[in-house]
Design an enzyme around this catalytic site. Structure first.
Site, PDB file in Angstrom:
ATOM      1  N   GLU A  34     -80.661  42.604  64.265  1.00  0.00           N
ATOM      2  CA  GLU A  34     -79.364  43.077  64.771  1.00  0.00           C
ATOM      3  C   GLU A  34     -79.198  42.628  66.212  1.00  0.00           C
ATOM      4  O   GLU A  34     -79.891  43.108  67.108  1.00  0.00           O
ATOM      5  CB  GLU A  34     -79.298  44.606  64.669  1.00  0.00           C
ATOM      6  CG  GLU A  34     -78.014  45.189  65.241  1.00  0.00           C
ATOM      7  CD  GLU A  34     -78.020  46.718  65.296  1.00  0.00           C
ATOM      8  OE1 GLU A  34     -78.781  47.350  64.529  1.00  0.00           O
ATOM      9  OE2 GLU A  34     -77.272  47.272  66.110  1.00  0.00           O
ATOM     10  N   ARG A  85     -73.648  43.064  73.376  1.00  0.00           N
ATOM     11  CA  ARG A  85     -73.597  43.698  74.694  1.00  0.00           C
ATOM     12  C   ARG A  85     -73.742  42.691  75.805  1.00  0.00           C
ATOM     13  O   ARG A  85     -73.672  43.055  76.977  1.00  0.00           O
ATOM     14  CB  ARG A  85     -74.773  44.676  74.846  1.00  0.00           C
ATOM     15  CG  ARG A  85     -74.731  45.847  73.937  1.00  0.00           C
ATOM     16  CD  ARG A  85     -75.674  46.891  74.489  1.00  0.00           C
ATOM     17  NE  ARG A  85     -76.253  47.676  73.423  1.00  0.00           N
ATOM     18  CZ  ARG A  85     -77.212  48.569  73.624  1.00  0.00           C
ATOM     19  NH1 ARG A  85     -77.716  48.740  74.830  1.00  0.00           N
ATOM     20  NH2 ARG A  85     -77.669  49.257  72.624  1.00  0.00           N
ATOM     21  N   THR A 132     -73.348  46.795  67.841  1.00  0.00           N
ATOM     22  CA  THR A 132     -72.437  47.212  68.903  1.00  0.00           C
ATOM     23  C   THR A 132     -71.039  46.630  68.703  1.00  0.00           C
ATOM     24  O   THR A 132     -70.345  46.319  69.673  1.00  0.00           O
ATOM     25  CB  THR A 132     -72.980  46.865  70.307  1.00  0.00           C
ATOM     26  OG1 THR A 132     -74.405  46.874  70.308  1.00  0.00           O
ATOM     27  CG2 THR A 132     -72.534  47.890  71.339  1.00  0.00           C
ATOM     28  N   LYS A 192     -75.601  54.458  59.959  1.00  0.00           N
ATOM     29  CA  LYS A 192     -76.580  54.537  61.045  1.00  0.00           C
ATOM     30  C   LYS A 192     -76.452  55.941  61.630  1.00  0.00           C
ATOM     31  O   LYS A 192     -75.336  56.378  61.922  1.00  0.00           O
ATOM     32  CB  LYS A 192     -76.196  53.461  62.061  1.00  0.00           C
ATOM     33  CG  LYS A 192     -76.775  53.576  63.432  1.00  0.00           C
ATOM     34  CD  LYS A 192     -76.425  52.298  64.188  1.00  0.00           C
ATOM     35  CE  LYS A 192     -76.752  52.426  65.655  1.00  0.00           C
ATOM     36  NZ  LYS A 192     -76.745  51.102  66.307  1.00  0.00           N
TER      37      LYS A 192
HETATM   38  O1  ELE Z   1     -75.925  48.980  70.583  1.00  0.00           O
HETATM   39  C1  ELE Z   1     -75.636  49.740  69.671  1.00  0.00           C
HETATM   40  O2  ELE Z   1     -74.752  49.510  68.844  1.00  0.00           O
HETATM   41  C2  ELE Z   1     -76.316  50.997  69.550  1.00  0.00           C
HETATM   42  O3  ELE Z   1     -75.971  51.748  68.692  1.00  0.00           O
HETATM   43  C3  ELE Z   1     -77.409  51.341  70.423  1.00  0.00           C
HETATM   44  C4  ELE Z   1     -78.756  50.918  69.888  1.00  0.00           C
HETATM   45  O4  ELE Z   1     -78.837  51.062  68.525  1.00  0.00           O
HETATM   46  C5  ELE Z   1     -79.776  51.714  70.561  1.00  0.00           C
HETATM   47  O5  ELE Z   1     -79.639  51.567  71.920  1.00  0.00           O
HETATM   48  C6  ELE Z   1     -81.187  51.330  70.197  1.00  0.00           C
HETATM   49  O6  ELE Z   1     -81.920  52.417  70.576  1.00  0.00           O
HETATM   50  P1  ELE Z   1     -83.367  52.363  71.230  1.00  0.00           P
HETATM   51  O7  ELE Z   1     -84.309  51.927  70.173  1.00  0.00           O
HETATM   52  O8  ELE Z   1     -83.561  53.746  71.687  1.00  0.00           O
HETATM   53  O9  ELE Z   1     -83.263  51.377  72.371  1.00  0.00           O
END
Ligand code: ELE
Length: 202
Positions: free
Chosen positions: A40, A44, A67, A127
């Site tokens: 994925e 960003r 995202t 999700k």
């Molecule tokens: O960017 C997106 O669409 C999101 O939904 C955020 C990510 O899924 C999380 O930031 C991952 O989470 P961590 O594993 O805690 O870093």
């Protein structure tokens, strides 16, 4: 591939933030070599769409965009060749063109109303985001009880240590996480983290 098949491919979907598209292909090679095929790429960073194009050159990789929050980003992700779409939340404006296109879609939900909107739209795979901050496994178990037909990919705050407990809950088909690609890690380190992650499902 359906979103369910994608979710069942690997125990962990690495959530990738890529600053330089030149690093994308070796990164995808390391992840796939470690056993994580579903990747994925979050939209960003300005490099994300080119990163998707680069990662798609890696045999075995199934590359999606994360995202994705509006139809314009969905169109850009399709143009880059994204094979599935992940979003942190669920709106009709975003969901309608994605569902109409038939591209596998994994929208974020955080509560019962979000899930009910998804069900109204014909979706059953979500999700759970942000998984730990939103109450953790206890919260997902409470939510999943009335929505027994739904399947989930918890993401947000999950680690190699906490992933097995999430994966042990039947409605959880996989988890998402960024721990597989720590900043500054070598490709050998990423491959080892990916291998450990791919072996997490009991
Ligand atoms: O960017 C997106 O669409 C999101 O939904 C955020 C990510 O899924 C999380 O930031 C991952 O989470 P961590 O594993 O805690 O870093």
């Amino acid at each position: 591939m359906s979103i369910e098949q994608i979710m069942r491919t690997s125990a962990v979907i690495p959530v990738l933030v890529i600053d330089d598209a030149a690093t994308a292909r070796p990164l995808a090679e390391a992840l796939v070599a470690g056993g994580l095929k579903v990747l994925e790429v979050t939209l960003r960073t300005p490099a994300a769409l080119d990163a998707i194009r680069e990662m798609k050159k890696v045999p075995g990789a199934i590359v999606g965009a994360g995202t994705v929050v509006n139809p314009e980003q969905f169109a850009a992700a399709m143009d880059a060749g994204a094979e599935f779409i992940v979003s942190p939340g669920l709106t009709e404006r975003l969901a309608q063109p994605i569902i109409a296109s038939g591209v596998p879609f994994l929208p974020g939900i955080a509560n019962a109303a979000d899930i009910m909107l998804g069900l109204d739209l014909g979706l059953a795979h979500f999700k759970f985001f942000p998984a730990e901050a939103n109450g953790g496994l206890k919260a997902l178990k409470a939510l999943a009880a009335p929505f027994y037909q739904c399947r989930f990919c918890p993401t947000g705050g999950i680690t190699e240590a906490s992933a097995p407990e999430w994966l042990g809950f039947v409605p959880v088909l996989c988890v998402g996480g960024s721990w597989v690609t720590p900043k500054g890690a070598s490709m050998a380190e990423v491959e080892a983290l990916a291998r450990a992650a791919s072996e997490l499902r009991a």
